[in-house]
Design a protein around this motif. Structure first.
Motif, PDB file in Angstrom:
ATOM      1  N   ARG A  12       0.782  -1.088   0.084  1.00 18.42           N
ATOM      2  CA  ARG A  12      -0.118   0.012   0.011  1.00 18.42           C
ATOM      3  C   ARG A  12       0.702   0.987   0.063  1.00 18.42           C
ATOM      4  O   ARG A  12       1.948   1.165   0.461  1.00 18.42           O
ATOM      5  N   PRO A  13       0.375   2.201  -0.516  1.00 19.58           N
ATOM      6  CA  PRO A  13       1.298   3.394  -0.502  1.00 19.58           C
ATOM      7  C   PRO A  13       1.130   4.287   1.090  1.00 19.58           C
ATOM      8  O   PRO A  13       0.058   4.259   1.600  1.00 19.58           O
ATOM      9  N   THR A  14       2.086   5.002   1.206  1.00 18.03           N
ATOM     10  CA  THR A  14       1.902   5.880   2.422  1.00 18.03           C
ATOM     11  C   THR A  14       0.950   7.040   2.372  1.00 18.03           C
ATOM     12  O   THR A  14       0.675   7.317   1.038  1.00 18.03           O
ATOM     13  N   PRO A  15       0.251   7.402   3.385  1.00 17.99           N
ATOM     14  CA  PRO A  15      -0.588   8.476   3.113  1.00 17.99           C
ATOM     15  C   PRO A  15       0.074   9.901   2.705  1.00 17.99           C
ATOM     16  O   PRO A  15       0.990  10.277   2.987  1.00 17.99           O
ATOM     17  N   ARG A  16      -0.558  10.477   1.783  1.00 15.31           N
ATOM     18  CA  ARG A  16      -0.409  11.998   1.347  1.00 15.31           C
ATOM     19  C   ARG A  16       0.749  11.883   0.364  1.00 15.31           C
ATOM     20  O   ARG A  16       0.903  12.672  -0.577  1.00 15.31           O
ATOM     21  N   THR A  17       1.949  11.066   0.588  1.00 16.49           N
ATOM     22  CA  THR A  17       3.015  10.959  -0.376  1.00 16.49           C
ATOM     23  C   THR A  17       3.069   9.966  -1.324  1.00 16.49           C
ATOM     24  O   THR A  17       3.638  10.045  -2.244  1.00 16.49           O
ATOM     25  N   HIS A  18       2.261   8.951  -1.225  1.00 19.48           N
ATOM     26  CA  HIS A  18       1.933   7.816  -2.094  1.00 19.48           C
ATOM     27  C   HIS A  18       3.205   7.132  -2.185  1.00 19.48           C
ATOM     28  O   HIS A  18       3.678   6.750  -3.514  1.00 19.48           O
ATOM     29  N   ILE A  19       4.080   6.842  -1.348  1.00 21.54           N
ATOM     30  CA  ILE A  19       5.326   6.288  -1.420  1.00 21.54           C
ATOM     31  C   ILE A  19       5.161   4.755  -1.151  1.00 21.54           C
ATOM     32  O   ILE A  19       4.391   4.553  -0.092  1.00 21.54           O
ATOM     33  N   PRO A  20       5.476   3.955  -1.944  1.00 17.62           N
ATOM     34  CA  PRO A  20       5.091   2.481  -1.852  1.00 17.62           C
ATOM     35  C   PRO A  20       5.804   1.713  -0.709  1.00 17.62           C
ATOM     36  O   PRO A  20       6.992   1.924  -0.376  1.00 17.62           O
ATOM     37  N   VAL A  21       5.030   1.088   0.095  1.00 20.10           N
ATOM     38  CA  VAL A  21       5.611   0.418   1.290  1.00 20.10           C
ATOM     39  C   VAL A  21       5.824  -1.158   0.881  1.00 20.10           C
ATOM     40  O   VAL A  21       5.087  -1.746   0.221  1.00 20.10           O
TER      41      VAL A  21
END
Length: 54
Positions: A12-21
């Protein structure tokens, strides 16, 4: 990419920054060009204020 050992967060992406986890093993096998690590939850001002009140 952001490494995290929590299975629920992986993919899933991180909130607001959309960096993939991703899983830490995947992060180490295919590292990005750069990584910024931030420490969350500490502010120098709080420790300064605590010293001042003592």
């Amino acid at each position: 990419m952001s490494p995290n050992t929590t299975p629920v967060k992986q993919g899933r992406p991180t909130p607001r920054t959309h960096i993939p986890v991703v899983d830490p093993s995947e992060f180490h096998s295919n590292p990005p060009d750069y990584n910024v690590a931030l420490r969350v939850g500490t502010t120098p001002r709080r420790s300064w204020r605590r010293k001042r009140l003592q």
